[in-house]
Write a protein that holds these residues in place. Structure first.
Motif, PDB file in Angstrom:
ATOM      1  N   LEU A  93       0.881  -1.080  -0.332  1.00 54.77           N
ATOM      2  CA  LEU A  93       0.482  -1.107   0.021  1.00 54.77           C
ATOM      3  C   LEU A  93       0.804   1.297  -0.144  1.00 54.77           C
ATOM      4  O   LEU A  93       0.612   2.268  -0.660  1.00 54.77           O
ATOM      5  CB  LEU A  93      -0.657   0.241   1.292  1.00 54.77           C
ATOM      6  CG  LEU A  93      -2.334  -0.927   0.941  1.00 54.77           C
ATOM      7  CD1 LEU A  93      -3.223  -1.238   2.491  1.00 54.77           C
ATOM      8  CD2 LEU A  93      -3.021  -0.362  -0.258  1.00 54.77           C
ATOM      9  N   LEU A  94       2.155   1.064   0.831  1.00 48.16           N
ATOM     10  CA  LEU A  94       2.737   2.159   0.633  1.00 48.16           C
ATOM     11  C   LEU A  94       3.654   2.814  -0.645  1.00 48.16           C
ATOM     12  O   LEU A  94       3.393   3.862  -1.388  1.00 48.16           O
ATOM     13  CB  LEU A  94       4.113   2.534   1.895  1.00 48.16           C
ATOM     14  CG  LEU A  94       4.679   3.338   1.609  1.00 48.16           C
ATOM     15  CD1 LEU A  94       4.818   4.901   2.522  1.00 48.16           C
ATOM     16  CD2 LEU A  94       6.374   3.281   3.124  1.00 48.16           C
ATOM     17  N   SER A  95       3.840   1.813  -1.210  1.00 44.37           N
ATOM     18  CA  SER A  95       4.187   1.610  -2.613  1.00 44.37           C
ATOM     19  C   SER A  95       3.438   2.233  -3.570  1.00 44.37           C
ATOM     20  O   SER A  95       3.522   2.848  -4.462  1.00 44.37           O
ATOM     21  CB  SER A  95       5.143   0.244  -2.522  1.00 44.37           C
ATOM     22  OG  SER A  95       4.761   0.073  -4.444  1.00 44.37           O
ATOM     23  N   ASN A  96       1.951   1.794  -3.531  1.00 46.38           N
ATOM     24  CA  ASN A  96       1.100   2.561  -3.827  1.00 46.38           C
ATOM     25  C   ASN A  96       0.231   3.739  -4.021  1.00 46.38           C
ATOM     26  O   ASN A  96       0.317   4.251  -5.085  1.00 46.38           O
ATOM     27  CB  ASN A  96      -0.368   1.503  -3.809  1.00 46.38           C
ATOM     28  CG  ASN A  96      -0.420   0.132  -4.748  1.00 46.38           C
ATOM     29  OD1 ASN A  96       0.700  -0.482  -5.166  1.00 46.38           O
ATOM     30  ND2 ASN A  96      -1.167  -0.645  -3.867  1.00 46.38           N
ATOM     31  N   ILE A  97       0.542   4.184  -3.055  1.00 53.11           N
ATOM     32  CA  ILE A  97       0.505   6.023  -2.836  1.00 53.11           C
ATOM     33  C   ILE A  97       2.215   6.416  -3.640  1.00 53.11           C
ATOM     34  O   ILE A  97       1.533   7.509  -3.795  1.00 53.11           O
ATOM     35  CB  ILE A  97       0.211   5.581  -1.173  1.00 53.11           C
ATOM     36  CG1 ILE A  97      -0.149   5.127   0.011  1.00 53.11           C
ATOM     37  CG2 ILE A  97       0.927   7.818  -0.748  1.00 53.11           C
ATOM     38  CD1 ILE A  97      -0.577   5.874   1.260  1.00 53.11           C
ATOM     39  N   MET A 118       6.131   8.681  -7.494  1.00 53.59           N
ATOM     40  CA  MET A 118       7.078   8.798  -7.019  1.00 53.59           C
ATOM     41  C   MET A 118       8.187   7.557  -6.811  1.00 53.59           C
ATOM     42  O   MET A 118       8.238   6.945  -6.572  1.00 53.59           O
ATOM     43  CB  MET A 118       7.380   8.964  -5.784  1.00 53.59           C
ATOM     44  CG  MET A 118       6.510  10.880  -5.560  1.00 53.59           C
ATOM     45  SD  MET A 118       5.863  11.135  -3.373  1.00 53.59           S
ATOM     46  CE  MET A 118       7.534  10.882  -3.094  1.00 53.59           C
ATOM     47  N   TRP A 119       8.416   7.569  -8.804  1.00 53.63           N
ATOM     48  CA  TRP A 119       9.137   6.080  -8.610  1.00 53.63           C
ATOM     49  C   TRP A 119      10.074   5.454  -7.698  1.00 53.63           C
ATOM     50  O   TRP A 119      10.726   4.042  -7.768  1.00 53.63           O
ATOM     51  CB  TRP A 119       9.448   5.741 -10.380  1.00 53.63           C
ATOM     52  CG  TRP A 119       8.110   5.672 -11.318  1.00 53.63           C
ATOM     53  CD1 TRP A 119       7.982   6.933 -11.728  1.00 53.63           C
ATOM     54  CD2 TRP A 119       6.781   4.832 -10.492  1.00 53.63           C
ATOM     55  NE1 TRP A 119       6.114   6.644 -12.448  1.00 53.63           N
ATOM     56  CE2 TRP A 119       5.679   5.124 -11.809  1.00 53.63           C
ATOM     57  CE3 TRP A 119       6.782   3.721 -10.346  1.00 53.63           C
ATOM     58  CZ2 TRP A 119       4.931   4.714 -11.794  1.00 53.63           C
ATOM     59  CZ3 TRP A 119       5.000   2.960 -10.079  1.00 53.63           C
ATOM     60  CH2 TRP A 119       4.490   3.444 -11.544  1.00 53.63           C
ATOM     61  N   ASP A 120      11.237   6.394  -8.193  1.00 53.52           N
ATOM     62  CA  ASP A 120      12.161   6.340  -7.027  1.00 53.52           C
ATOM     63  C   ASP A 120      12.087   5.464  -5.641  1.00 53.52           C
ATOM     64  O   ASP A 120      12.636   4.915  -5.051  1.00 53.52           O
ATOM     65  CB  ASP A 120      13.311   7.765  -6.745  1.00 53.52           C
ATOM     66  CG  ASP A 120      13.778   7.862  -8.087  1.00 53.52           C
ATOM     67  OD1 ASP A 120      13.812   7.044  -8.599  1.00 53.52           O
ATOM     68  OD2 ASP A 120      14.469   8.097  -8.473  1.00 53.52           O
ATOM     69  N   GLU A 121      10.534   6.248  -5.197  1.00 55.72           N
ATOM     70  CA  GLU A 121      10.359   6.024  -3.372  1.00 55.72           C
ATOM     71  C   GLU A 121       9.757   4.762  -3.675  1.00 55.72           C
ATOM     72  O   GLU A 121      10.431   4.088  -3.077  1.00 55.72           O
ATOM     73  CB  GLU A 121       9.235   6.380  -2.464  1.00 55.72           C
ATOM     74  CG  GLU A 121      10.020   8.412  -2.713  1.00 55.72           C
ATOM     75  CD  GLU A 121      10.835   8.612  -2.287  1.00 55.72           C
ATOM     76  OE1 GLU A 121      11.336   7.885  -0.807  1.00 55.72           O
ATOM     77  OE2 GLU A 121      12.207   8.986  -1.854  1.00 55.72           O
ATOM     78  N   VAL A 122       9.108   4.466  -4.621  1.00 52.97           N
ATOM     79  CA  VAL A 122       8.859   2.737  -4.484  1.00 52.97           C
ATOM     80  C   VAL A 122       9.740   1.666  -4.382  1.00 52.97           C
ATOM     81  O   VAL A 122       9.859   0.445  -3.794  1.00 52.97           O
ATOM     82  CB  VAL A 122       7.820   2.670  -6.023  1.00 52.97           C
ATOM     83  CG1 VAL A 122       7.357   0.894  -6.447  1.00 52.97           C
ATOM     84  CG2 VAL A 122       6.845   3.111  -5.989  1.00 52.97           C
TER      85      VAL A 122
END
Length: 628
Positions: A463-467, A473-477
């Protein structure tokens, strides 16, 4: 030794006479403490208080009553009556030790232990086994082991008492050590280990003990079935139930309840109907104990809420609060909030006092039905009218209800004001609502709180990755996935299952678990997608939160597991028969739209049970009214 001044006064007559069968017959008919007291008076009046059998029966009756302290009181009086014949005491000790265990009167039990140790009673295994059981029941495990080690005579009961006690208090490894040292084992010792392993998440070890047993009974099978259910292997539990029947072992109520629970987890009603027929044909009183509630629960979780309500109505004369709770929970699962409120009102009219589980089902029904005002009203009713203190689950329902409606600030306000620390479920609720209503800041905060509480729960990371993905924000993913890899957290794949011709078929994204069906299913799905596109369907690519090309996103969303299961059902289920699908995760928006349109174009009902609730698709609509 204990003094009579410490206990309620009990009159004693010391006259030796012979037994009287009429008096002994009374012991078989006692029902309440009042009855036992009347029998006690009769025993005194008829001079039977020096008869060992009469005293033992009287002591047993008191120890099993709602006030076991009276057995301890009677025992103290017997000791102070100057009996020279220890036979009366000897027959009474096991019962008074049971009374000490039932009333957690350890100090009195310890005094009896000292008395036994100084007399010839120490050499009576019946007495010493009772001492071990008493120590275990009151949580004195070390003393129980000390008594066991010093016992001059040990039998099978001695070993079993020790094992059962260790299992009860979760000392599974110590129980296994004792189990391995036993010179002989029986059903009791094996069943204790199976039960202990099953309840503590060690199903494989339970299965080893079960498979090595030369003889099995209904308790063995019931414990093993329960273990499989707790281990999330309901299919294995159902197979074991069938094996039990093949061996001619008649299931009891707990076995029936366990197998109904397994079927409820699987979600396939035909097996449940077969069990219901078995109950009726074998004249098992399914409206007693918990079987009625288990049937209601099974039908509700298998998508047959009408059948659940039929069972509920059939037990109208014997319904208890558990039956009402099962019905309310079932209605909640199907999003039938208005119907749940009516059932609750009937419950109040019949004078059945609701408990905290009742309100959990009711609030959940309001939540899944989108009944904001009604949910808040009953949350207050629970506290003001029935003086029930809300648990974290009740707060979770109200917070979820607010979150789904987009009232996130109010939901957070409840979290700050409630007297309990928010748990994982609370933060997941906020996280899900934040995703739905595009609140990036609140969603990120909730996700980090959830991960802190459950660092091995993959859904929190997903879910965090989806946010981050939704915000581009693909670096954060990438960082989130790196953390998952470092912590060895594996994402749970979406899996859908369908029951056809007595067999369960499972599907993951893009493939059937049984590979021989894969190509035919994919081809059928392509045909369905083409037909739906002619009616205006377009895949919702926002559901694919991956940094990939659009054509790849189309493939991803088209081959979701529930669509694969639907295509398989269309190929193998007779025309016109509703298709039932069970999914382990929440159904996505694209699949929800897909199913609604499919039900209209193909004029076919689809019933999907996802992680949270049921969705009944028919004529282009869903029972959830897009509130899920």
């Amino acid at each position: 030794m204990m003094s009579s001044s410490n206990f309620a006064s009990v009159p004693v007559a010391v006259i030796t006479v012979t037994r009287k069968p009429t008096a002994l017959l009374l012991f078989e008919k006692w029902r309440t403490v009042s009855h036992v007291r009347q029998i006690h008076a009769h025993v005194i009046k008829t001079n039977l208080l020096t008869d060992p059998l009469s005293v033992a029966k009287l002591m047993k009756a008191f120890s099993e009553s709602s006030n076991p302290n009276e057995a301890i009181s009677l025992y103290a009086q017997l000791l102070n009556s100057c009996f020279q014949d220890l036979r009366v005491i000897q027959f009474s000790v096991p019962s008074v030790l049971k009374a000490c265990a039932n009333s957690l009167a350890f100090e009195e039990g310890k005094q009896i232990l000292g008395f036994v140790y100084k007399t010839h009673l120490w050499f009576d295994p019946f007495v010493t086994n009772s001492l071990v059981r008493m120590c275990m029941e009151v949580g004195q495990l070390a003393l129980a082991r000390e008594v066991f080690d010093k016992m001059p005579v040990r039998d099978l009961v001695s070993w079993n008492s020790l094992i059962t006690g260790y299992v009860r208090f979760g000392e599974i490894e110590i129980a296994r050590e004792v189990f391995d040292k036993m010179p002989h084992r029986d059903l009791v010792s094996c069943n204790a280990m199976i039960d202990g392993y099953g309840k503590h998440g060690m199903c494989e070890l339970a299965e080893q003990v079960f498979n090595n047993m030369s003889q099995k009974d209904v308790v063995s099978f019931t414990s093993m079935i329960s273990g499989f259910i707790l281990d999330h292997r309901p299919g294995k539990g159902l197979s074991l139930f069938r094996e039990m029947l093949c061996l001619g072992i008649r299931p009891d109520a707990p076995a029936i309840v366990n197998v109904l629970s397994a079927i409820a987890d699987l979600g396939f009603v035909e097996e449940g109907k077969w069990i219901h027929s078995y109950i009726s044909m074998n004249k098992i009183h399914h409206m007693s104990s918990f079987v009625g509630s288990a049937l209601i629960n099974m039908y509700a979780k298998c998508g047959q809420i009408e059948n659940a309500y039929h069972v509920f109505r059939s037990i109208s004369q014997r319904r208890n609060v558990g039956d009402w709770n099962s019905m309310l929970s079932g209605l909640a699962l199907h999003g039938l909030g208005d119907e749940a409120i009516k059932v609750f009102q009937d419950m109040e009219r019949e004078g059945i006092r609701p408990d905290d589980i009742t309100f959990l089902g009711l609030l959940s029904a309001c939540n899944h039905g989108g009944l904001m005002e009604e949910g808040q009203f009953h949350f207050e009713t629970m506290q003001l009218k029935y003086k029930i203190v809300p648990k974290i689950q009740h707060y979770g329902c109200i917070i979820d209800l607010l979150g789904r409606a987009g009232r996130l600030e109010e939901a957070i306000g409840i979290i700050h004001d409630m007297p309990l620390e928010p748990d994982l479920l609370i933060w997941k609720v906020i996280l899900s609502a934040s995703m739905k209503h595009n609140n990036f800041v609140m969603g990120k905060t909730a996700a980090l709180r959830a991960i802190k509480l459950a660092p091995q729960d993959s859904s929190c990371y997903v879910l965090l990755s989806n946010i981050y993905a939704k915000a581009g924000m693909w670096d954060e993913v990438t960082k989130v996935r790196s953390v998952m890899k470092k912590r060895r957290v594996k994402k749970i794949p979406g899996c859908s299952s369908i029951f056809v011709d007595g067999k369960i078929y499972e599907f993951l994204v893009g493939k059937a678990m049984d590979v021989k069906y894969n190509q035919s299913v994919v081809s059928k799905l392509e045909e369905i997608v083409h037909k739906l596109k002619l009616e205006g369907y377009e895949p919702d690519l926002n559901q694919v939160l991956l940094d990939i090309e659009d054509h790849e996103k189309v493939n991803q969303v088209t081959l979701h597991s529930e669509k694969m299961a639907l295509a398989f059902g269309l190929l193998n289920i007779p025309q016109g028969i509703p298709i039932h699908i069970v999914k382990n995760l929440r159904i996505c928006c694209d699949c929800h739209t897909f199913m609604r349109l499919f039900s209209k174009i193909y004029n076919l009902r689809i019933i999907i049970r996802d992680q949270n609730r049921f969705h009944h698709f028919a004529e282009g609509s869903c029972s959830c009214r897009n509130h899920w």
